[in-house]
Design a protein around this motif. Structure first.
Motif, short mmCIF file in Angstrom:
data_model
loop_
_atom_site.label_atom_id
_atom_site.label_comp_id
_atom_site.label_asym_id
_atom_site.label_seq_id
_atom_site.Cartn_x
_atom_site.Cartn_y
_atom_site.Cartn_z
N TYR A 56 36.50 19.47 50.46
CA TYR A 56 35.66 18.60 51.30
C TYR A 56 35.38 19.26 52.63
CZ TYR A 56 34.10 14.72 54.18
OH TYR A 56 33.38 13.92 55.01
N GLY A 57 34.10 19.17 53.09
CA GLY A 57 33.72 19.57 54.44
C GLY A 57 33.90 21.04 54.70
N PRO A 58 33.93 21.42 55.98
CA PRO A 58 34.01 22.82 56.35
C PRO A 58 35.24 23.52 55.82
CG PRO A 58 33.34 21.51 58.24
CD PRO A 58 33.72 20.55 57.15
N ALA A 59 36.33 22.75 55.58
CA ALA A 59 37.54 23.38 55.07
C ALA A 59 37.44 23.67 53.59
CB ALA A 59 38.74 22.48 55.35
N GLY A 60 36.42 23.14 52.92
CA GLY A 60 36.33 23.26 51.49
C GLY A 60 35.38 24.32 51.01
N GLY A 61 34.77 24.07 49.83
CA GLY A 61 33.99 25.09 49.16
C GLY A 61 32.72 25.48 49.88
N GLY A 62 32.26 24.67 50.87
CA GLY A 62 31.03 25.02 51.57
C GLY A 62 31.28 25.72 52.90
N ALA A 63 32.47 26.33 53.05
CA ALA A 63 32.85 26.87 54.35
C ALA A 63 31.90 27.95 54.85
CB ALA A 63 34.28 27.41 54.29
N ARG A 64 31.27 28.71 53.97
CA ARG A 64 30.35 29.77 54.40
C ARG A 64 28.92 29.46 53.96
NH1 ARG A 64 32.68 32.08 58.39
NH2 ARG A 64 31.12 33.73 58.25
N ILE A 95 17.65 34.42 57.84
CA ILE A 95 18.05 35.71 58.41
C ILE A 95 19.21 35.52 59.39
CG2 ILE A 95 17.31 37.60 59.91
CD1 ILE A 95 14.51 37.27 58.65
N ALA A 96 19.11 34.51 60.26
CA ALA A 96 20.16 34.26 61.24
C ALA A 96 21.48 33.90 60.56
CB ALA A 96 19.73 33.14 62.19
N ALA A 97 21.40 33.09 59.49
CA ALA A 97 22.62 32.70 58.76
C ALA A 97 23.27 33.93 58.12
CB ALA A 97 22.29 31.66 57.71
N HIS A 98 22.48 34.76 57.49
CA HIS A 98 23.02 35.96 56.83
C HIS A 98 23.68 36.89 57.84
CE1 HIS A 98 20.16 35.55 53.11
NE2 HIS A 98 21.03 34.55 53.22
N ARG A 99 23.09 37.01 59.02
CA ARG A 99 23.68 37.87 60.05
C ARG A 99 25.04 37.35 60.51
NH1 ARG A 99 18.20 38.85 63.71
NH2 ARG A 99 17.35 40.58 62.45
N ARG A 100 25.24 36.05 60.39
CA ARG A 100 26.52 35.46 60.79
C ARG A 100 27.48 35.32 59.62
NH1 ARG A 100 25.78 32.93 65.85
NH2 ARG A 100 28.07 32.69 65.82
N GLY A 101 27.07 35.82 58.45
CA GLY A 101 27.95 35.77 57.28
C GLY A 101 27.91 34.47 56.50
N TYR A 102 26.80 33.72 56.62
CA TYR A 102 26.66 32.44 55.92
C TYR A 102 25.48 32.49 54.96
CZ TYR A 102 29.85 30.16 59.23
OH TYR A 102 30.95 29.79 59.96
N ALA A 103 25.56 31.69 53.90
CA ALA A 103 24.40 31.42 53.06
C ALA A 103 23.69 30.20 53.63
CB ALA A 103 24.84 31.14 51.63
N PRO A 120 27.56 20.95 49.34
CA PRO A 120 28.69 21.80 49.74
C PRO A 120 28.34 22.68 50.93
CG PRO A 120 27.61 22.76 47.84
CD PRO A 120 26.87 21.48 48.15
N ALA A 121 28.30 22.11 52.11
CA ALA A 121 27.89 22.84 53.31
C ALA A 121 28.84 22.55 54.46
CB ALA A 121 26.47 22.45 53.69
N ALA A 122 29.00 23.56 55.34
CA ALA A 122 29.85 23.39 56.51
C ALA A 122 29.12 22.65 57.62
CB ALA A 122 30.31 24.76 57.01
N GLY A 123 27.81 22.59 57.57
CA GLY A 123 26.99 21.91 58.57
C GLY A 123 25.54 21.96 58.13
N VAL A 124 24.68 21.19 58.80
CA VAL A 124 23.29 21.06 58.35
C VAL A 124 22.35 21.11 59.55
CG1 VAL A 124 21.61 19.61 57.14
CG2 VAL A 124 23.98 19.68 56.36
N VAL A 125 21.24 21.84 59.38
CA VAL A 125 20.11 21.81 60.32
C VAL A 125 19.10 20.79 59.79
CG1 VAL A 125 18.17 23.09 61.30
CG2 VAL A 125 20.40 24.21 61.04
N LEU A 126 18.73 19.83 60.62
CA LEU A 126 17.78 18.79 60.24
C LEU A 126 16.48 18.99 61.02
CD1 LEU A 126 20.27 15.84 60.17
CD2 LEU A 126 19.02 16.69 58.19
N VAL A 127 15.39 19.20 60.31
CA VAL A 127 14.10 19.48 60.93
C VAL A 127 13.23 18.24 60.89
CG1 VAL A 127 12.08 20.99 60.91
CG2 VAL A 127 14.29 21.87 60.17
N ASP A 128 12.68 17.86 62.05
CA ASP A 128 11.78 16.70 62.16
C ASP A 128 12.41 15.43 61.61
OD1 ASP A 128 9.90 18.19 63.42
OD2 ASP A 128 8.49 18.30 61.76
N SER A 129 13.64 15.19 61.98
CA SER A 129 14.35 13.98 61.55
C SER A 129 13.78 12.75 62.26
CB SER A 129 15.84 14.11 61.85
OG SER A 129 16.53 12.91 61.58
N PRO A 130 13.34 11.72 61.52
CA PRO A 130 12.77 10.53 62.16
C PRO A 130 13.87 9.58 62.65
CG PRO A 130 12.75 10.26 59.79
CD PRO A 130 13.30 11.64 60.05
#
Length: 339
Positions: A56-64, A95-103, A120-130
């Motif tokens: 679950y969460g950043p400690a789990g399978g989506g850490a990178r 590109i920015a994610a790959h440079r930091r070692g993330y998918a 399965p993600a450690a965090g999320v970018v939300l674009v144009d969230s209403p």
């Protein structure tokens, strides 16, 4: 009974499952994973170990792995990746994610609720969230750090935003058009309610009020529906002598409507639109465009998200990115170009 479709390799673990397994409250789990609140070190270590074991969460399978979603249209499915702004933002974010070692996973528009619950993600970018975005509610319930491309209504712990100064951008376009002789400027905006649209409309109405000009806001419509609406605008009483469209298709739509209505661009009607599409430099006439700097925004959003993931409880400050107005023939009156 139909089975719920689950993506291969994706856990259905929730924050409540972690809380039960660690014998703590969901609030404690959220505090531990967000780096907030007063939690003893033994409890903090136990919660992290349980979350990791359950995936679950950043400690789990989506850490990178980081997620990215465009949620402006809610559950409606639409091809946002074909829009130059989003395509460039996603490319720069990847590109920015790959440079930091993330998918980076770019989520499709309008996915089912269970996909957000199990992403399965450690965090999320939300674009144009209403406002009142249900995706934000689901991700917050999971305790994931969030970065908004576009200012949200509220920020919570481990959340920040990246955005351009839409008010200044709108004023700059209006002042440019007024400087070219425009007296009746119409704005194509909405019906979406993300911050970009709301801030731009507010700035437009303030500018009109300060100059004693009657505002004219026309809702955006897709290509099949835009024609009649724009034709009526350009042939009605008090028709505008300039149009500023907030979205990528607006420039082409207004050029086509002007041609149908027998109006010359820019002598009868000046045109500016927000777009990252270089093809606007080759239209007849070339259309003036505003760039919202998607490459800078995408990269800055990922950098902020990685900071939130790796350095709790530190929260990076919001980032304001400058826009760029590319002036072309569509908003330069001939009489003024020759002076």
């Amino acid at each position: 009974m139909a089975r719920e479709r689950i993506l291969p390799g994706v856990s259905k673990v929730t924050i409540a499952d972690v809380a039960r397994a660690a014998e703590v409250s969901t609030a404690t789990v959220s505090n531990v994973l967000n780096g907030t609140g007063r939690v003893s070190e033994p409890t903090r270590a136990r919660v992290k170990a349980v979350a990791g074991a359950l995936g679950y969460g950043p400690a789990g399978g989506g850490a990178r792995t980081l997620g990215l979603a465009v949620t402006a249209h809610g559950e409606s499915a639409w091809d946002f990746a074909s829009v130059p702004y989003f395509a460039q933002a996603i490319s720069a974010a990847t590109i920015a994610a790959h440079r930091r070692g993330y998918a980076l996973m770019a989520m499709p528009s309008g996915p089912a609720e269970h996909m957000w619950r199990t992403l399965p993600a450690a965090g999320v970018v939300l674009v144009d969230s209403p406002p009142s975005d249900p995706v934000v509610r689901l991700l917050r319930a999971r305790g994931l750090p969030l970065v908004f491309d576009g200012r949200p209504g509220e920020l919570r712990a481990r959340e920040t935003w990246v955005d351009t100064d839409h008010e200044a951008m709108t004023r700059r376009v209006l002042e440019h058009l007024a400087g070219q002789g425009a007296e009746r400027i119409a704005l194509i905006a909405g019906p979406t309610r993300e911050y970009y649209t709301r801030a731009s409309v507010t700035a437009y109405r303030r500018w009109c009020s300060s100059g004693g000009v009657r505002p004219c806001v026309v809702p955006f419509a897709e290509d099949g529906l835009a024609g009649p609406r724009l034709d009526a605008l350009l042939t009605g009483d008090g028709r505008p002598d300039a149009v500023f469209g907030l979205y990528d298709p607006c420039g082409r739509q207004v050029l086509e409507a002007a041609a149908r209505c027998g109006l010359s661009v820019p002598d009868d009607l000046m045109v500016v639109c927000s777009s990252e599409d270089p093809a606007y430099g080759r239209t007849a006439p070339p259309v003036s465009t505003v760039s919202l700097a998607p490459e800078q925004a995408g990269a800055a959003a990922v950098d902020a998200l990685v900071s939130l993931v790796e350095k709790p409880p530190h929260t990076p400050p919001p980032v304001v990115i400058e826009t760029r107005l590319e002036v072309r023939a569509s908003s330069m009156r001939r009489s003024r170009r020759h002076t």
